[in-house]
Design an enzyme around this catalytic site. Structure first.
Site, short mmCIF file in Angstrom:
data_model
loop_
_atom_site.label_atom_id
_atom_site.label_comp_id
_atom_site.label_asym_id
_atom_site.label_seq_id
_atom_site.Cartn_x
_atom_site.Cartn_y
_atom_site.Cartn_z
N ASN A 172 0.83 -1.19 0.00
CA ASN A 172 0.00 0.00 0.00
C ASN A 172 0.87 1.25 0.00
O ASN A 172 1.95 1.29 0.59
CB ASN A 172 -1.00 0.00 1.17
CG ASN A 172 -0.36 -0.07 2.53
OD1 ASN A 172 0.64 -0.73 2.76
ND2 ASN A 172 -0.96 0.63 3.49
N GLU A 213 0.36 5.28 0.66
CA GLU A 213 -0.52 6.35 1.13
C GLU A 213 -0.06 7.71 0.62
O GLU A 213 1.06 7.86 0.13
CB GLU A 213 -0.56 6.37 2.66
CG GLU A 213 -1.20 5.14 3.25
CD GLU A 213 -1.26 5.16 4.77
OE1 GLU A 213 -1.94 4.28 5.31
OE2 GLU A 213 -0.66 6.04 5.43
N GLU A 242 -2.99 -4.50 -3.27
CA GLU A 242 -3.48 -5.39 -4.32
C GLU A 242 -3.48 -4.70 -5.68
O GLU A 242 -3.01 -5.25 -6.68
CB GLU A 242 -4.90 -5.88 -4.01
CG GLU A 242 -5.02 -6.64 -2.71
CD GLU A 242 -5.37 -5.76 -1.51
OE1 GLU A 242 -4.67 -4.73 -1.28
OE2 GLU A 242 -6.32 -6.09 -0.79
#
Length: 162
Positions: A62, A64, A75
């Site tokens: 991930n 951010e 994903e």
């Protein structure tokens, strides 16, 4: 009116030791992907490992951004990398895990709806189901075959296809 029901199918494992060697390795690669997570705001790291039919492995984490929601889930990072670098690749399986220093994660972390829709698009494109492992480090692992077991009312519209 007609009432209808559907059932989902998945397997549950108590830990890595119950998995076969390939699934165990994929989960450990997802754990490795946590190292590249950029999550300074949530502190919630997510890692994904995707195994392609040709044997290649693609990792994602991930990412951010202070301008929420400009970040991206692990994903989709991995899947969009596959789409941009190897668009004809076939996805066999993927493992997803998470970690945080803020609390103990006690259950497997599952995908958000946006990631499920992207996964469904890959399944439709490749005409082959994807096997997904949701790996809770030091805990339960869920194994699901096919995105329709995760998103039974997946959006598909064949008239939009090329």
């Amino acid at each position: 009116m007609e009432e209808r029901n559907f059932a989902i199918s998945y397997q549950s494992f108590n830990g890595l030791e119950e998995l076969n060697e390939q699934d165990r390795a994929l989960c450990l690669q997802a754990e490795e992907a946590l190292k590249t997570s950029y999550s300074p705001y949530s502190g919630f790291k997510v890692g994904t490992a995707v195994k392609l039919k040709n044997g290649n492995l693609v990792l994602g984490s991930n990412q951010e951004n202070v301008a929420y929601p400009s970040g991206l889930c692990a994903e989709r990072v991995a899947l969009f990398k596959i789409g941009s670098e190897d668009p004809d690749a076939l996805i066999e399986s993927m493992a997803i895990t998470a970690k945080t220093d803020n609390f103990v994660i006690e259950k497997p972390v599952t995908c958000c709806g946006s990631c499920l829709q992207v996964m469904a698009e890959f399944e439709q494109k490749q005409k082959q189901e994807i096997e997904v492992l949701f790996y809770c480090i030091n805990g339960e692992i869920l194994k699901v075959k096919g995105i329709k077991n995760l998103l039974p009312f997946v959006f598909v519209e064949s008239r939009l296809s090329v």
